[in-house]
Scaffold this active site. Structure first.
Site, short mmCIF file in Angstrom:
data_model
loop_
_atom_site.label_atom_id
_atom_site.label_comp_id
_atom_site.label_asym_id
_atom_site.label_seq_id
_atom_site.Cartn_x
_atom_site.Cartn_y
_atom_site.Cartn_z
N LYS A 255 0.86 -1.19 0.00
CA LYS A 255 0.00 0.00 0.00
C LYS A 255 0.89 1.24 0.00
O LYS A 255 1.44 1.61 1.04
CB LYS A 255 -0.91 0.03 1.23
CG LYS A 255 -1.94 1.17 1.17
CD LYS A 255 -2.40 1.63 2.52
CE LYS A 255 -1.43 2.56 3.19
NZ LYS A 255 -1.23 3.84 2.45
N GLU B 63 9.31 1.57 11.37
CA GLU B 63 10.34 2.62 11.28
C GLU B 63 9.60 3.94 11.28
O GLU B 63 8.92 4.29 10.31
CB GLU B 63 11.19 2.44 10.03
CG GLU B 63 12.46 3.27 10.06
CD GLU B 63 12.34 4.54 9.25
OE1 GLU B 63 12.10 5.60 9.87
OE2 GLU B 63 12.50 4.49 8.02
N CYS C 105 12.98 11.06 7.54
CA CYS C 105 12.88 10.64 8.94
C CYS C 105 14.18 10.87 9.70
O CYS C 105 14.16 11.07 10.92
CB CYS C 105 12.48 9.17 9.01
SG CYS C 105 13.61 8.07 8.11
N GLU D 118 8.35 15.83 16.03
CA GLU D 118 9.00 15.91 14.72
C GLU D 118 8.23 16.86 13.81
O GLU D 118 7.02 16.72 13.64
CB GLU D 118 9.05 14.52 14.09
CG GLU D 118 9.65 14.48 12.70
CD GLU D 118 9.58 13.11 12.08
OE1 GLU D 118 10.58 12.68 11.48
OE2 GLU D 118 8.52 12.46 12.20
#
Length: 487
Positions: A176, A255, A289, A383
């Site tokens: 996906k 992750e 990231c 973040e």
């Protein structure tokens, strides 16, 4: 003018419409132009993909390692033959600069070639037994169907990573991709692996409209045929996914996000440290990231370092990512741009100083350096996926480590110093899954164990770690002759 393509889903080796024939427009984040018209799937389509993967699972798991290796090597070659096309697609679909697009095109063929070797990796061990006449083994077998959920921000790399090792180890996959990169992060693999000779059903790709991921993700989590899920994305979404998977006793590789520190010690080479900091903070508009979110500099060099980094930051070209000298392209969506702007404005309102940048430019946000960001600012807590980094000044290397660890995240970190021994000693104290000594936090190689700790997730992509993640370990014994039983 580049023609707009129409894409179906890729299920069972065929290009098919969504069950209800729905589609959505995949748009260029810089211009707003339609890049492609893409099938908008739902739960029924996800079930069809899972069924196709399950049907292909037996034959693919039994395929000789030479066949799995051949297909992955061929996929790498096919991908390289389409370099110019795909780099252009990455720019139009994800706002990716030319440099970052070329980096992805260099990385992914190597990822496939490294994964091809996994097909021949040892899959078991002989274990000494205390039972006379018993030959005991620990054998690894494919888990079966793997659900792979990939993000948009490094669309080619992270979608390839989500499928390469599972396929090499004999699993089948339902991928996906993100609604913001359905082609470069998903459907392109249907074309490439079909040309490479992958059997129908071994890889299936289900796309969805913006905001409509839930039905497909729910099916991947709840369907008992899917035995593993790997997810790369935000910590908030990863937490929800892990909670849902836990109810079904389903293992997940996560992750997640990172608030990544870059420590610059007083003995660092200043020019190198400035260049490394700019790269780590601003590559792909900070939408990585591993991007450096917090640059922690020792006081003895802070003034000169900050002045030079601010000056360099102001020179980075902002604009159209299709121009090869652009460094800062658009944020992926208007909402993403609004979030970055709101967090910078909040930090400034609470006392932060803007050293460079600080303004939106159309769909882009200027590369921005902040100082004196207060602890209660949202930017200091979570973040922020954009080209913004905060500077902190500390008195000692130990203070730097303490500040680096003052976050719930733990993905990647960098320590820049001319003394590698001291850097290595400090690296042992940083709470992160990845630490680069004399480098910034953004770095990866296909064979390395990639992943984080704390709120940055668990499990590892890359290298031999993937064998643990995408196979089941079984204990098998063979008894020579007989032995007595107590009744």
């Amino acid at each position: 003018m580049i023609a707009t393509r129409e894409y179906g889903q890729f299920i069972g080796g065929e290009w098919v419409d969504a069950a209800d024939a729905a589609t959505f427009d995949d748009r260029d984040p810089y211009t707003g132009d339609v890049v492609a018209t893409v099938a908008a799937a739902g739960a029924e389509d996800a079930r069809r993909a899972i069924e196709a993967a399950a049907e292909a699972s037996g034959p693919w798991s039994a395929a000789p390692p030479a066949e799995r290796q051949r297909i992955l090597l061929k996929a790498a070659d096919v991908l390289e033959s389409r370099t110019e096309e795909i780099v252009g697609l990455l720019a139009r679909e994800t706002g990716c600069s030319f440099g970052f697009g070329m980096f992805q095109m260099h990385f992914v063929p190597g990822l496939f070639r490294q994964a091809a070797g996994i097909a021949y990796a040892p899959i078991g061990q002989v274990i000494p037994s205390d039972v006379p006449g018993t030959f005991a083994m620990g054998l690894r077998r494919p888990v079966g169907v793997v659900g792979a959920i990939a993000p948009w921000n490094a669309a080619l790399i992270l979608s390839a990573r989500a499928i390469a090792a599972p396929l090499a180890l004999g699993n089948t996959v339902v991928l996906k991709p993100s609604e913001w990169s359905p082609v470069s992060g998903g459907l392109i693999w249907g074309e490439i692996f079909a040309e490479a000779g992958l059997p129908p059903g071994a890889l299936n790709i289900v796309t969805h409209a913006p905001g409509e991921a839930g039905a497909i993700a729910d099916e991947l989590v709840s369907n008992p045929t899917v035995r593993r899920i790997n997810f790369t994305g935000s910590t908030a979404t990863g937490r929800k996914l892990a909670e849902a998977a836990g109810r079904h006793l389903k293992r997940v590789v996560l992750e997640l996000g990172g608030y990544n520190p870059l420590i610059v010690l007083g003995d660092a080479d200043l020019e190198y440290a400035v260049n490394a900091s700019a790269f780590g903070a601003f590559l792909h508009q900070g939408q990585i990231c591993m991007s450096a979110r917090k640059i922690i500099v020792e006081r003895s060099i802070a003034d000169e370092f900050v002045d030079r980094l601010a000056a360099k930051t102001k020179t980075l070209k902002v604009g159209d990512p299709k121009e090869q000298d652009t460094i800062i392209g658009p944020l992926i969506t208007e909402d993403a741009l609004a979030t970055v702007k709101a967090r910078v404005d909040d930090a400034v309102a609470k006392g932060a100083r803007v050293l460079a940048g600080g303004e939106a430019v159309g769909p882009c946000y200027q590369p921005t350096l902040l100082a004196d960001v207060p602890e209660d600012a949202e930017f200091a807590k979570v973040e922020t996926f954009g080209p913004v980094a905060a500077i902190e000044v500390v008195d000692t290397p130990q203070d730097a480590v303490e500040r680096a660890n003052a976050t719930a995240y733990g993905l990647s970190a960098g320590i820049i110093t001319s003394d590698p021994d001291r850097g290595f000693a400090l690296a042992q104290q940083v709470d992160a899954g990845i630490v680069h000594v004399n480098d910034q936090p953004v770095g990866d190689e296909p064979q390395m164990p990639f992943g984080g700790v704390k709120d940055s997730g668990w499990g590892r992509f890359g290298g031999q770690a993937v064998t643990d993640e995408f196979t089941e370990l079984r204990w098998v014994t063979i008894q020579s002759g007989t032995h007595p039983f107590p009744f």
